[in-house]
Structure formats: C-alpha cells, structure tokens
Design a protein around this motif. Sequence first.
Motif, mmCIF file in Angstrom:
data_model
loop_
_atom_site.group_PDB
_atom_site.id
_atom_site.type_symbol
_atom_site.label_atom_id
_atom_site.label_comp_id
_atom_site.label_asym_id
_atom_site.label_seq_id
_atom_site.Cartn_x
_atom_site.Cartn_y
_atom_site.Cartn_z
ATOM 1 N N GLU A 121 -11.085 -14.912 -1.162
ATOM 2 C CA GLU A 121 -10.673 -13.967 -2.198
ATOM 3 C C GLU A 121 -11.273 -12.578 -2.010
ATOM 4 O O GLU A 121 -10.762 -11.597 -2.533
ATOM 5 C CB GLU A 121 -11.086 -14.487 -3.587
ATOM 6 N N ASN A 122 -12.391 -12.516 -1.296
ATOM 7 C CA ASN A 122 -13.059 -11.223 -1.133
ATOM 8 C C ASN A 122 -12.520 -10.409 0.030
ATOM 9 O O ASN A 122 -12.895 -9.258 0.215
ATOM 10 C CB ASN A 122 -14.557 -11.440 -0.927
ATOM 11 N N ALA A 175 -10.091 -8.174 2.034
ATOM 12 C CA ALA A 175 -8.989 -7.204 1.958
ATOM 13 C C ALA A 175 -8.172 -7.300 0.671
ATOM 14 O O ALA A 175 -8.714 -7.565 -0.394
ATOM 15 C CB ALA A 175 -8.111 -7.341 3.185
ATOM 16 N N SER A 176 -6.860 -7.081 0.782
ATOM 17 C CA SER A 176 -6.011 -7.009 -0.409
ATOM 18 C C SER A 176 -5.066 -8.209 -0.467
ATOM 19 O O SER A 176 -4.975 -8.984 0.482
ATOM 20 C CB SER A 176 -5.181 -5.734 -0.350
ATOM 21 N N THR A 177 -4.376 -8.349 -1.607
ATOM 22 C CA THR A 177 -3.494 -9.505 -1.810
ATOM 23 C C THR A 177 -2.483 -9.650 -0.673
ATOM 24 O O THR A 177 -2.283 -10.746 -0.153
ATOM 25 C CB THR A 177 -2.727 -9.341 -3.136
ATOM 26 N N ILE A 203 -2.595 -8.564 2.391
ATOM 27 C CA ILE A 203 -3.250 -8.955 3.644
ATOM 28 C C ILE A 203 -3.597 -10.444 3.581
ATOM 29 O O ILE A 203 -3.399 -11.176 4.546
ATOM 30 C CB ILE A 203 -4.535 -8.126 3.885
ATOM 31 N N ARG A 204 -4.106 -10.883 2.426
ATOM 32 C CA ARG A 204 -4.476 -12.303 2.302
ATOM 33 C C ARG A 204 -3.260 -13.213 2.403
ATOM 34 O O ARG A 204 -3.366 -14.367 2.775
ATOM 35 C CB ARG A 204 -5.202 -12.545 0.976
ATOM 36 N N VAL A 246 -11.110 -2.688 -2.022
ATOM 37 C CA VAL A 246 -10.833 -3.232 -0.695
ATOM 38 C C VAL A 246 -11.693 -2.497 0.324
ATOM 39 O O VAL A 246 -11.525 -1.312 0.542
ATOM 40 C CB VAL A 246 -9.336 -3.055 -0.349
ATOM 41 N N SER A 280 3.825 -11.416 -1.598
ATOM 42 C CA SER A 280 3.894 -10.003 -1.218
ATOM 43 C C SER A 280 3.234 -9.815 0.144
ATOM 44 O O SER A 280 2.120 -10.290 0.376
ATOM 45 C CB SER A 280 3.201 -9.144 -2.278
ATOM 46 N N VAL A 281 3.935 -9.161 1.051
ATOM 47 C CA VAL A 281 3.381 -8.881 2.385
ATOM 48 C C VAL A 281 3.695 -7.437 2.754
ATOM 49 O O VAL A 281 4.517 -6.788 2.105
ATOM 50 C CB VAL A 281 3.950 -9.815 3.479
ATOM 51 N N LEU A 282 3.031 -6.945 3.801
ATOM 52 C CA LEU A 282 3.235 -5.558 4.219
ATOM 53 C C LEU A 282 4.237 -5.523 5.375
ATOM 54 O O LEU A 282 3.957 -6.042 6.454
ATOM 55 C CB LEU A 282 1.896 -4.968 4.654
ATOM 56 N N ILE A 296 3.407 -4.154 9.140
ATOM 57 C CA ILE A 296 2.659 -4.864 10.179
ATOM 58 C C ILE A 296 3.182 -6.285 10.392
ATOM 59 O O ILE A 296 2.480 -7.138 10.893
ATOM 60 C CB ILE A 296 1.138 -4.901 9.900
ATOM 61 N N LYS A 313 -6.567 -7.486 -9.683
ATOM 62 C CA LYS A 313 -6.791 -8.209 -8.431
ATOM 63 C C LYS A 313 -5.497 -8.309 -7.614
ATOM 64 O O LYS A 313 -5.508 -8.141 -6.398
ATOM 65 C CB LYS A 313 -7.333 -9.612 -8.760
ATOM 66 N N SER A 314 -4.381 -8.573 -8.316
ATOM 67 C CA SER A 314 -3.145 -8.777 -7.552
ATOM 68 C C SER A 314 -2.527 -7.456 -7.092
ATOM 69 O O SER A 314 -1.692 -7.445 -6.207
ATOM 70 C CB SER A 314 -2.143 -9.599 -8.342
ATOM 71 N N LEU A 315 -2.926 -6.341 -7.709
ATOM 72 C CA LEU A 315 -2.393 -5.045 -7.266
ATOM 73 C C LEU A 315 -3.401 -4.290 -6.403
ATOM 74 O O LEU A 315 -3.248 -3.093 -6.158
ATOM 75 C CB LEU A 315 -2.000 -4.186 -8.474
ATOM 76 N N ASP A 316 -4.436 -4.999 -5.929
ATOM 77 C CA ASP A 316 -5.511 -4.305 -5.199
ATOM 78 C C ASP A 316 -5.072 -3.703 -3.869
ATOM 79 O O ASP A 316 -5.753 -2.854 -3.322
ATOM 80 C CB ASP A 316 -6.735 -5.232 -5.002
ATOM 81 N N GLY A 317 -3.916 -4.112 -3.369
ATOM 82 C CA GLY A 317 -3.474 -3.576 -2.083
ATOM 83 C C GLY A 317 -2.606 -2.341 -2.197
ATOM 84 O O GLY A 317 -2.015 -1.913 -1.216
ATOM 85 N N HIS A 318 -2.511 -1.769 -3.403
ATOM 86 C CA HIS A 318 -1.632 -0.606 -3.589
ATOM 87 C C HIS A 318 -2.428 0.640 -3.909
ATOM 88 O O HIS A 318 -3.422 0.586 -4.622
ATOM 89 C CB HIS A 318 -0.666 -0.867 -4.744
#
Lengths: 284, 168
Positions: A102-103, A105-107, A109-110, A190, B64-66, B69, B135-140
Amino acid sequence: MLLNPFNYHSPKTLKEACNLLDTLKNARILSGGTFLVNNLKSLKRRGLKTPDDIISLQKIPEIKGIQIKSDKIMIGAMTTLNNIAQDKNVEKHYPILRIVSENIASTQIRNMATIGGNVACRYAWTEFASCLIALEATLHFAEKKKLKEISAESFFKNNAKPEGLLTSISIPIKKDIIAIYKRVSKTPGVDLPMLTVCIKVSLKKNTLLDVRVVINDGASFSKRDVSIEKALEGSNLDENIEGKFLSNLNPETYKLDNEYKKELLRIHSKYAIQKLLVQINDNA
Amino acid sequence: MQSKNYWYKSMTTLNINEKEYQLDLKGHETLLEVLRDNLGLTGTKTACNEAECGACTVLVDNNSVLSCIILAKDVEGCSIETIEGLSHEEELHPIQQAFLDNGAVQCGFCAPGFILSTKALLDKNPEPNLEEIKKSLDGHICRCGGYLKIFDAVKDASKKLNNHDTKK
C-alpha cells in the motif's frame, strides 16, 4: 512515437518464455512495465541504445496469483501490488506485505506493478527487498532446463545477478511472528523512501527469537543488521529492548552521506522498535 | 529467430468502451498513442508521459492504470474503458455530473483521469470516506490545485450513485 521500436514477444506459457529468454540474449523482460517502459523512454530521450527485444509476461497465467502450499505462501511473480494488498491469505498470515504494498507509489502504479518486477529490477531502494529478507523469503527462478531457488537475502547481495526468470516468491508461514515496517520519505504523498526499517521477531514465552532486522538506507541494497539481531536474540520482554536495539545501532555502517540522514536513522529506528513493542502488547 | 524486424505489425483486437477494434499495431505502441492517434479518443490526455501525473488514466478490467506506460498489445483481451465510454449520448454519467455540479473542473485537463479513478473507486467501495478518497486519487495531479472541490465531487457522486441504485 514515445518508444524506440523493438520486437515484442508475448509468450503464453512459462516454458515458451524461458526458451525465448535463452534464444534472445539481450532481451529485456516486461512485467508490469512501470520501471521498464519509463526507462526505455528515458534512454530514448538521452539518445542511448534501447533493447531490440522485449518479452512481455502479461499473458502467462501460471505465474499470477497467491496460493497457500503446505506451510508456505506462494506469490506469483506477476501478481500486482494491489492484488497483494487485497488478498485474504496475505492479510491473515502476513499483513506486513499489505502495508508494504500500500505504501508503494500511486493507485494506478499499484494496479500495474508486480512484485516480481519490483524484486527483479534490483533497484537499491525497492521496498519489498527489506520485507522479503526479514520474512526469510525464497525466490524461485526458471531457466530453460532447470529451476533454481535462491534466498531473498543472497539475491540482494551487491554482486548477485538475476538468473533466468523469476516465477514466484515463497514465504514460510510460521506462528507467533510479529513483523513491522517503518518507511520514511520526504513527502507524505507519492515518494521514494529515504529509509526503511523492517523488524521481524517470533515470540515464544515472552522471549524474542529468530530476530531479523533489515535496514535500507536508500543508497545501497537492503541488508541485515547482525549486531542488533545478536543483541536482541533471546531477550526477554521484561528487559530494556528499546535500549538494546538503539545501543547496537551504528549509523556508520550505512551509506548515509550526512549528519541529517544519520539522525534520521536514529530517530526512525527508535520509532520502529517502539512500534514493534506496541504490536507485541496488542497481540498479547 | 529474427532479431531486427522492428516494423513488424500484427492484428490486435482491443475491446474499448464495449466496442471491438481490429488494429494493425506495432509492439512498441503505447495504449495512449493508440487511443489518441489511431482511434481519435482524445479524452485521454497526454501530459507528463512518465507515469507521474495521472492525466492518461484509463480503466483496464475496472482497475485504473496509466495508458502512457502500458503497451497496447499487453491489454489485448482486456476490457478497456475511457472517459468517452461513460456518458450515454447527451446524458452525463452521475460522476461527471457531480464534478460539474461541484465546480471540480477548472481547466479540466486532469478531469478525465480523476473521473475514471473515481469510477474505479466507487465501483469497489460505494461509500468511501475522505481518507479512502485521498488514497485512491493519490496518483493524480491537478495543476489548478482544485483538490478540495474534487473530494467534494467524489462524495457527491457517491450519493448520486447510491440514490440512483435505490431508485432502481
């Protein structure tokens, strides 16, 4: 075009993948892609040579998923970090693996990154390393004609080279194990870790046994701190465990290049051992 | 085994927004390039191109993925959802409506990514608390800095979707 052209190979079975790896000597393996694809872009930007062949493991079902086999938990190399974080068996036996996952990177990436990629890419700061060394994990590799097992500890020694294809990671299930993970990064969001401390003990009749203390300084590979382990081994909970831990901690043994980081190690090691003691009390 | 045959193309079937597309793709094409350049689905945005900002987020099998990459050929056989797949003709999806109602869109560049991640979250957890939303929006990343309104919009979307389900 974001990437330089390459030959894309997508084997459907492990055997096919091993054969390809044997034939194509300079091929790179693509698992989740979060390290490799970014790395390929960076090589292209700097005008450096990129690999000719990429072997994607996405279509091989046999190395995905988590299973319990007799006294071991087997994690397929292509299991994503979020799958590990949400797995019931992981939560039951080793919740520390969820915390580590859980720690990272980001959702997004995980959802893509896999435990196999995280381990096999061998970046010094990868987060599963310290946890897997502490939990005495074994890495299973497959080559064209043989299977090989290597302990996580020897895999992360500086000069070890990955051989073959990482297929799964097995962790022995033992009773009365308590493990904690402490991670320090510059920002709470992150970010890469500057320091990670992982402590595992097995508690029998108020005595600490099988102690493993693994510290990653962010600059070199995770390694065990044997002097602390020796000091804590066999200690009773009535003794001053925190004091023993801290008096045996020597920041000079790590690649910490300034006083700030040495202080960081002292402070966060203290938090880590306190966290362990709290967890021992909670379990009691 | 041929070692240099870079321009080798092969037919790839991608399932995007419940439609099947037959595409002639090279191995090194990312999903982002295919969506925008081959299919014209420009709702998925190109920004940092190195997995930092989340603007190119799409859903693959509801995760959700990027797309910047991920190789297009790697997601063959998966169900891909982009922002274009959410609305039905003129009618917006409740999450899109919630983003509009709460003023969670300033320049709007990051919004498709945020909306898709919100959908992935609410599909799994219909009533998330603030910590779970964060937590779920941490990649934005939102360069306008409109995070608070985005969090409000997600809470509102959760209510809208739950009401929608109970009415059914």
